[in-house]
Design a protein around this motif. Structure first.
Motif, mmCIF file in Angstrom:
data_model
loop_
_atom_site.group_PDB
_atom_site.id
_atom_site.type_symbol
_atom_site.label_atom_id
_atom_site.label_comp_id
_atom_site.label_asym_id
_atom_site.label_seq_id
_atom_site.Cartn_x
_atom_site.Cartn_y
_atom_site.Cartn_z
ATOM 1 N N UNK A 1 8.409 -16.453 -15.913
ATOM 2 C CA UNK A 1 9.652 -16.249 -16.639
ATOM 3 C C UNK A 1 9.359 -15.533 -17.962
ATOM 4 N N UNK A 2 10.377 -14.906 -18.507
ATOM 5 C CA UNK A 2 10.188 -14.152 -19.746
ATOM 6 C C UNK A 2 9.769 -15.065 -20.889
ATOM 7 N N UNK A 3 10.472 -16.177 -21.056
ATOM 8 C CA UNK A 3 10.129 -17.117 -22.125
ATOM 9 C C UNK A 3 8.729 -17.670 -21.911
ATOM 10 N N UNK A 4 8.410 -17.981 -20.654
ATOM 11 C CA UNK A 4 7.086 -18.506 -20.359
ATOM 12 C C UNK A 4 5.986 -17.522 -20.696
ATOM 13 N N UNK A 5 6.212 -16.256 -20.390
ATOM 14 C CA UNK A 5 5.208 -15.240 -20.703
ATOM 15 C C UNK A 5 5.083 -15.029 -22.208
ATOM 16 N N UNK A 6 6.191 -15.158 -22.928
ATOM 17 C CA UNK A 6 6.127 -15.075 -24.387
ATOM 18 C C UNK A 6 5.317 -16.240 -24.951
ATOM 19 N N UNK A 7 5.514 -17.423 -24.381
ATOM 20 C CA UNK A 7 4.734 -18.581 -24.810
ATOM 21 C C UNK A 7 3.255 -18.354 -24.535
ATOM 22 N N UNK A 8 2.940 -17.822 -23.354
ATOM 23 C CA UNK A 8 1.544 -17.549 -23.009
ATOM 24 C C UNK A 8 0.933 -16.511 -23.954
ATOM 25 N N UNK A 9 1.726 -15.520 -24.334
ATOM 26 C CA UNK A 9 1.233 -14.495 -25.254
ATOM 27 C C UNK A 9 0.935 -15.079 -26.626
ATOM 28 N N UNK A 10 1.809 -15.955 -27.106
ATOM 29 C CA UNK A 10 1.592 -16.588 -28.410
ATOM 30 C C UNK A 10 0.373 -17.496 -28.370
ATOM 31 N N UNK A 11 0.180 -18.190 -27.249
ATOM 32 C CA UNK A 11 -1.004 -19.038 -27.100
ATOM 33 C C UNK A 11 -2.268 -18.201 -27.150
ATOM 34 N N UNK A 12 -2.236 -17.038 -26.472
ATOM 35 C CA UNK A 12 -3.418 -16.182 -26.416
ATOM 36 C C UNK A 12 -3.768 -15.607 -27.786
ATOM 37 N N UNK A 13 -2.778 -15.104 -28.533
ATOM 38 C CA UNK A 13 -3.052 -14.540 -29.856
ATOM 39 C C UNK A 13 -1.750 -14.457 -30.640
ATOM 40 N N UNK A 14 -1.609 -15.346 -31.588
ATOM 41 C CA UNK A 14 -0.369 -15.437 -32.359
ATOM 42 C C UNK A 14 -0.148 -14.186 -33.215
ATOM 43 N N UNK A 15 -1.206 -13.706 -33.876
ATOM 44 C CA UNK A 15 -1.060 -12.564 -34.787
ATOM 45 C C UNK A 15 -0.658 -11.296 -34.040
ATOM 46 N N UNK A 16 -1.318 -11.029 -32.908
ATOM 47 C CA UNK A 16 -0.983 -9.834 -32.137
ATOM 48 C C UNK A 16 0.435 -9.944 -31.583
ATOM 49 N N UNK A 17 0.834 -11.139 -31.179
ATOM 50 C CA UNK A 17 2.199 -11.343 -30.681
ATOM 51 C C UNK A 17 3.221 -11.002 -31.757
ATOM 52 N N UNK A 18 2.965 -11.431 -32.987
ATOM 53 C CA UNK A 18 3.870 -11.098 -34.087
ATOM 54 C C UNK A 18 3.888 -9.603 -34.341
ATOM 55 N N UNK A 19 2.705 -8.971 -34.265
ATOM 56 C CA UNK A 19 2.622 -7.533 -34.501
ATOM 57 C C UNK A 19 3.380 -6.743 -33.441
ATOM 58 N N UNK A 20 3.475 -7.293 -32.240
ATOM 59 C CA UNK A 20 4.187 -6.618 -31.148
ATOM 60 C C UNK A 20 5.687 -6.863 -31.197
ATOM 61 N N UNK A 21 6.144 -7.631 -32.173
ATOM 62 C CA UNK A 21 7.577 -7.845 -32.343
ATOM 63 C C UNK A 21 8.120 -9.110 -31.711
ATOM 64 N N UNK A 22 7.242 -9.982 -31.215
ATOM 65 C CA UNK A 22 7.704 -11.241 -30.629
ATOM 66 C C UNK A 22 8.153 -12.175 -31.746
ATOM 67 N N UNK A 23 9.317 -12.754 -31.580
ATOM 68 C CA UNK A 23 9.844 -13.705 -32.560
ATOM 69 C C UNK A 23 9.130 -15.043 -32.356
ATOM 70 N N UNK A 24 7.995 -15.201 -33.029
ATOM 71 C CA UNK A 24 7.177 -16.397 -32.805
ATOM 72 C C UNK A 24 7.882 -17.674 -33.263
ATOM 73 N N UNK A 25 8.714 -17.585 -34.288
ATOM 74 C CA UNK A 25 9.432 -18.780 -34.733
ATOM 75 C C UNK A 25 10.344 -19.317 -33.627
#
Length: 299
Positions: A171-195
């Protein structure tokens, strides 16, 4: 032999199902937020009180008994929707990036507050609402009688494990969660709303803990102190399986539950310490847990 092993196995797996729900919520929150949430056990007991209260209302209002089944996940969802975002957006969000000692102190303070609030709202009496157990009845396997509710718990926990894996991976949300788990800083740099991801992950963890508490009510009820006992046990399971590992939480829950059941049957005096003896043995051999591994840490 059959009449000895099968009851042990079923009792252990039914116990493991409830432990798994709490531990997997704890490990999910840690893997995403990197926060050691000592208050996690309180969500378990709040879910139990909410389910007991809702179930008793259904029965008292003369509504069909089968509605008590719906009240179990509904109460957990209400706890997650109301409590999850509120706590994450205030106290937990402040703890992001802080040291583990600060996180433990802050969440332990939250735990004490939530425990006192439960006593104020629900009092110090125990609550029981076993309509689901009565409606499902019992089943005989090999000459041994079991509560059908126990078998349902085992199947439900297995389904939730598969569902979580599918949710994270497909799922999209699940993949976003997996991305944040893998690397929070890169996820933020890619525009993911980590909050937003943090809030969803925390609320999901609250839901799983509350669901575990809700499912406990029909067979064991709820009483003061349930959250503290569950919190310690959930941390033991998460440590054995490896913090942040969903599969580890499932395997560790089964190991711990079977250890407790074996202790109850053969050495009752070891019932309280059996899970922690297992944790000690595992961590002596694998300090990062059965599924955990050493990782680099950014400073």
């Amino acid at each position: 032999m059959f009449e000895t092993i099968v009851p042990l196995l079923i009792d252990g797996l039914a116990n493991a199902a409830l432990i798994f729900l709490v531990a997997v919520g704890l490990t999910l929150v840690f893997s995403v937020l990197r926060v050691l949430n000592v208050a996690h056990g309180s969500f378990y007991s709040i879910g139990a009180y909410a389910a007991a209260s809702l179930g008793l209302w259904v029965v008292g209002a003369g509504l069909p008994g089968w509605l008590t089944f719906a009240s179990l996940p509904l109460s957990a969802a209400l706890v997650a929707v109301i409590v999850g975002p509120l706590i994450e957006r205030t106290l937990i969000r402040w703890a992001y990036g802080k040291s583990e000692a600060v996180q433990i102190l802050v969440t332990f303070g939250l735990f004490l507050i939530l425990e006192d609030l439960q006593r104020i709202v629900f009092g110090v009496d125990s609550f029981y609402e076993d309509t689901p157990v009565q409606l499902l009845g019992s089943i005989e396997i090999g000459g041994v009688v079991y509560l059908t509710y126990q078998l349902v718990l085992i199947l439900l926990a297995a389904a939730l494990l598969v569902g979580l894996k599918l949710f994270i991976g497909h799922t999209r949300i699940g993949k976003l969660i997996a991305a944040v788990v893998a690397d929070r800083e890169i996820s933020q740099a890619m525009g993911i709303n980590t909050n937003r991801v943090f809030m969803i992950a925390f609320s999901l963890g609250v839901f799983l803990a509350a669901l575990g508490g809700a499912l406990t009510v029909p067979q064991a009820g709820v009483s003061p102190g349930l959250g503290a006992d569950t919190m310690v046990l959930a941390f033991a399971v998460a440590a054995i399986g490896g913090l942040g590992k969903i599969e580890g939480a499932a395997v560790a829950a089964v190991i711990v539950a079977l250890a407790r059941v074996l202790a109850i049957y053969f050495a009752p005096e070891l019932d309280a310490v059996a899970p922690y003896l297992v944790m000690l043995l595992v961590l002596l051999v694998r300090p990062y847990g059965l599924f955990g591994s050493a990782t680099t840490r950014k400073i």
